[in-house]
Design a protein around this motif. Structure first.
Motif, mmCIF file in Angstrom:
data_model
loop_
_atom_site.group_PDB
_atom_site.id
_atom_site.type_symbol
_atom_site.label_atom_id
_atom_site.label_comp_id
_atom_site.label_asym_id
_atom_site.label_seq_id
_atom_site.Cartn_x
_atom_site.Cartn_y
_atom_site.Cartn_z
ATOM 1 N N PHE A 262 16.106 6.079 14.289
ATOM 2 C CA PHE A 262 15.409 5.636 13.078
ATOM 3 C C PHE A 262 14.147 4.870 13.469
ATOM 4 N N LEU A 263 14.327 3.942 14.408
ATOM 5 C CA LEU A 263 13.205 3.097 14.832
ATOM 6 C C LEU A 263 12.078 3.925 15.436
ATOM 7 N N TRP A 264 12.461 4.975 16.168
ATOM 8 C CA TRP A 264 11.433 5.794 16.824
ATOM 9 C C TRP A 264 10.478 6.406 15.793
ATOM 10 N N ALA A 265 11.041 6.838 14.654
ATOM 11 C CA ALA A 265 10.201 7.396 13.585
ATOM 12 C C ALA A 265 9.213 6.347 13.088
ATOM 13 N N GLN A 266 9.639 5.092 13.106
ATOM 14 C CA GLN A 266 8.775 4.012 12.625
ATOM 15 C C GLN A 266 7.706 3.653 13.665
ATOM 16 N N LEU A 267 8.109 3.607 14.934
ATOM 17 C CA LEU A 267 7.147 3.246 15.989
ATOM 18 C C LEU A 267 6.008 4.255 16.042
ATOM 19 N N GLU A 268 6.355 5.527 15.838
ATOM 20 C CA GLU A 268 5.316 6.574 15.834
ATOM 21 C C GLU A 268 4.236 6.296 14.795
ATOM 22 N N GLU A 269 4.628 5.615 13.717
ATOM 23 C CA GLU A 269 3.694 5.360 12.606
ATOM 24 C C GLU A 269 3.251 3.903 12.554
ATOM 25 N N ALA A 270 3.516 3.153 13.599
ATOM 26 C CA ALA A 270 3.285 1.702 13.561
ATOM 27 C C ALA A 270 1.819 1.349 13.281
ATOM 28 N N ASP A 271 0.896 2.131 13.811
ATOM 29 C CA ASP A 271 -0.526 1.842 13.572
ATOM 30 C C ASP A 271 -0.883 2.041 12.110
ATOM 31 N N ARG A 272 -0.390 3.146 11.552
ATOM 32 C CA ARG A 272 -0.707 3.448 10.157
ATOM 33 C C ARG A 272 -0.079 2.403 9.226
ATOM 34 N N ILE A 273 1.171 2.037 9.518
ATOM 35 C CA ILE A 273 1.851 1.012 8.714
ATOM 36 C C ILE A 273 1.031 -0.279 8.732
ATOM 37 N N THR A 274 0.592 -0.672 9.922
ATOM 38 C CA THR A 274 -0.168 -1.917 10.064
ATOM 39 C C THR A 274 -1.495 -1.833 9.312
ATOM 40 N N ASN A 275 -2.192 -0.704 9.463
ATOM 41 C CA ASN A 275 -3.491 -0.572 8.800
ATOM 42 C C ASN A 275 -3.370 -0.587 7.283
ATOM 43 N N GLU A 276 -2.345 0.071 6.769
ATOM 44 C CA GLU A 276 -2.166 0.083 5.309
ATOM 45 C C GLU A 276 -1.849 -1.318 4.789
ATOM 46 N N ARG A 277 -1.028 -2.036 5.528
ATOM 47 C CA ARG A 277 -0.703 -3.405 5.114
ATOM 48 C C ARG A 277 -1.954 -4.282 5.174
ATOM 49 N N LEU A 278 -2.742 -4.085 6.239
ATOM 50 C CA LEU A 278 -3.965 -4.885 6.380
ATOM 51 C C LEU A 278 -4.916 -4.656 5.210
ATOM 52 N N ALA A 279 -4.974 -3.412 4.727
ATOM 53 C CA ALA A 279 -5.873 -3.100 3.606
ATOM 54 C C ALA A 279 -5.411 -3.852 2.350
ATOM 55 N N SER A 280 -4.103 -3.865 2.083
ATOM 56 C CA SER A 280 -3.581 -4.594 0.915
ATOM 57 C C SER A 280 -3.798 -6.099 1.078
ATOM 58 N N TRP A 281 -3.579 -6.574 2.282
ATOM 59 C CA TRP A 281 -3.752 -8.004 2.580
ATOM 60 C C TRP A 281 -5.194 -8.414 2.280
ATOM 61 N N GLN A 282 -6.119 -7.601 2.780
ATOM 62 C CA GLN A 282 -7.540 -7.894 2.623
ATOM 63 C C GLN A 282 -7.939 -7.890 1.157
ATOM 64 N N ARG A 283 -7.334 -6.979 0.414
ATOM 65 C CA ARG A 283 -7.653 -6.873 -1.015
ATOM 66 C C ARG A 283 -7.187 -8.132 -1.752
ATOM 67 N N TYR A 284 -5.963 -8.600 -1.464
ATOM 68 C CA TYR A 284 -5.502 -9.872 -2.037
ATOM 69 C C TYR A 284 -6.488 -10.982 -1.691
ATOM 70 N N HIS A 285 -6.902 -10.976 -0.430
ATOM 71 C CA HIS A 285 -7.747 -12.049 0.074
ATOM 72 C C HIS A 285 -9.056 -12.109 -0.716
ATOM 73 N N GLU A 286 -9.626 -10.948 -0.988
ATOM 74 C CA GLU A 286 -10.879 -10.909 -1.736
ATOM 75 C C GLU A 286 -10.666 -11.295 -3.198
ATOM 76 N N LEU A 287 -9.606 -10.751 -3.798
ATOM 77 C CA LEU A 287 -9.344 -11.037 -5.215
ATOM 78 C C LEU A 287 -9.048 -12.522 -5.461
ATOM 79 N N LEU A 288 -8.490 -13.198 -4.460
ATOM 80 C CA LEU A 288 -8.083 -14.591 -4.660
ATOM 81 C C LEU A 288 -9.149 -15.599 -4.234
#
Ligand SMILES: *Cc1c(COP(=O)(O)O)cnc(C)c1O
Length: 372
Positions: free
Chosen positions: A238-264
């Motif tokens: 299960f974890l291996w499927a997640q590690l393969e996508e770890a960069d994409r997961i991080t980038n998508e979260r960063l985009a949402s984080w940044q959006r909160y940051h700007e809106l607030l």
């Protein structure tokens, strides 16, 4: 508040593990995860565990913590940071946090050191690094070990180095609430050569079974106190499927984080709240978006308003030094003023991979309404 993200390949790899007919730990998927973590984190050895809690318990065993030994840590953390050492008779010494990052205040560590101090446990809150250079200098000067609680810190760096790879040992969590997940799960990162063989032994019930399988010894025997800390192959698949996508997961979260940051930004300008502060040398992983409400704002009112709008927003740690077990097993250094103050003002906002722009706008809208 959180929605566990699946990449879509988890069941495929679990089926592969099933067909391989190898279900116990340290099979092909576990080895793949180990190599990936070693390469990405730049650590000497990575070992999957059942949880970050288990990795921290391994750390306490590896450091041979004895009853009465003191371990410096923040009070603003999850219970496992302290529990792991208390299980060995250690005494958590709670030190205050920094006003900006909510991380262990490195300027207060030296004064908390006594002849019984054995280790420092920096916790990288929200995936933002502690001031590791200073912490490592103090540790080396006093002969202390450093165990990074990097439960929230996977894919984040400090001066370009992966969190968890800087201290003697580091611990990751793959709990469902973290960025990269396997339901329950974790890893111990070993960064010093003298600890890596013993880490394998402790994880394999105190035996040299790992060496035996590598053909380095001709039988395996009980070497020291250990336990079963390794997960089965289904979890690793299960974890291996997640590690393969770890960069994409991080980038998508960063985009949402940044959006909160700007809106607030406007609410911060009006001094209604303070947004997270990320020091220059830290690349965070968007594990969490939180705000610190101004003292004039009633936090419960804000949480209630979220609830009325079907938004699940939560505060975070009740400081360990104020909890029944924290009082019984730990010791306080200083007055922990910042810990108390910041923990009472903190509100975490919903954040997950796939959080839509509309959902985010609504969270911000409700927050604005609640504080106006
Ligand atoms: C989540 C977390 C843990 C525990 O992780 P598990 O994998 O659930 O054991 C420990 N420390 C911190 C700081 C955490 O956020």
């Amino acid at each position: 508040f959180n929605w566990p993200y699946m990449t879509g390949k988890e069941l495929y790899y679990i089926a592969e593990a099933h067909f391989n007919g190898r279900l116990a730990g340290d099979g092909p998927f576990t080895k793949r995860c180990h190599s990936w973590l070693e390469e990405r984190a730049g650590c000497r050895k990575a070992l999957l565990t059942h949880s970050c809690t288990a990795a921290l318990e391994m750390a306490a065993l590896l450091l041979d913590i004895q009853p009465g030994d003191e371990i410096i840590m923040p009070s603003f953390t999850f219970v496992s940071t302290a529990n792991a050492f208390v299980l060995r008779g250690g005494v958590p010494v709670f030190v205050d946090i920094r006003e900006d990052t909510l991380n262990l205040d490195e300027r207060l560590i030296e004064a908390a050191i006594t002849p019984r101090t054995r280790a420092i446990v920096p916790v990288h809150y929200a995936g933002v690094a502690c001031e590791m250079d200073t912490i490592m200098v103090i540790a080396r000067q006093y002969g202390l070990k450093v165990v990074e609680d990097a439960a929230q810190g996977m894919m984040a760096t400090y001066k370009g180095r992966a969190l968890g790879s800087i201290g003697d040992l580091g611990a990751y969590s793959f709990h469902e609430t973290k960025n990269v997940i396997s339901g329950e799960g974790g890893a111990l990162l070993v960064n010093t050569p003298d600890l890596s063989l013993r880490a394998e032994i402790i994880r394999e019930k105190g035996t040299d079974r790992s060496q035996f399988f590598r053909g380095e010894v001709d039988k395996y025997t009980w070497q020291e106190v250990g336990s079963s800390f390794l997960p089965g192959e289904l979890i690793a698949a299960f974890l291996w499927a997640q590690l393969e996508e770890a960069d994409r997961i991080t980038n998508e979260r960063l985009a949402s984080w940044q959006r909160y940051h700007e809106l607030l930004g406007p609410l911060e300008a009006k001094e209604i709240l303070r947004r997270p502060i990320v020091p220059e040398e830290c690349q965070h992983n968007a594990h969490m978006y939180y705000v610190l409400l101004a003292s004039k704002i009633d936090r419960q009112e804000v949480l209630d308003e979220f609830k009325r709008n079907d938004i699940w927003s939560v505060f975070h740690y009740v400081p360990l030094h104020s909890s029944p077990a924290g009082l019984r097993y730990g010791r306080i250094h200083g007055n922990l003023k910042i810990t108390t103050q910041q923990s009472e003002r903190l509100v975490r906002l919903p954040l997950w991979v796939g959080l839509s722009v509309e959902q985010q706008d609504r969270v911000v809208e409700v927050l604005c309404k609640a504080v106006s």
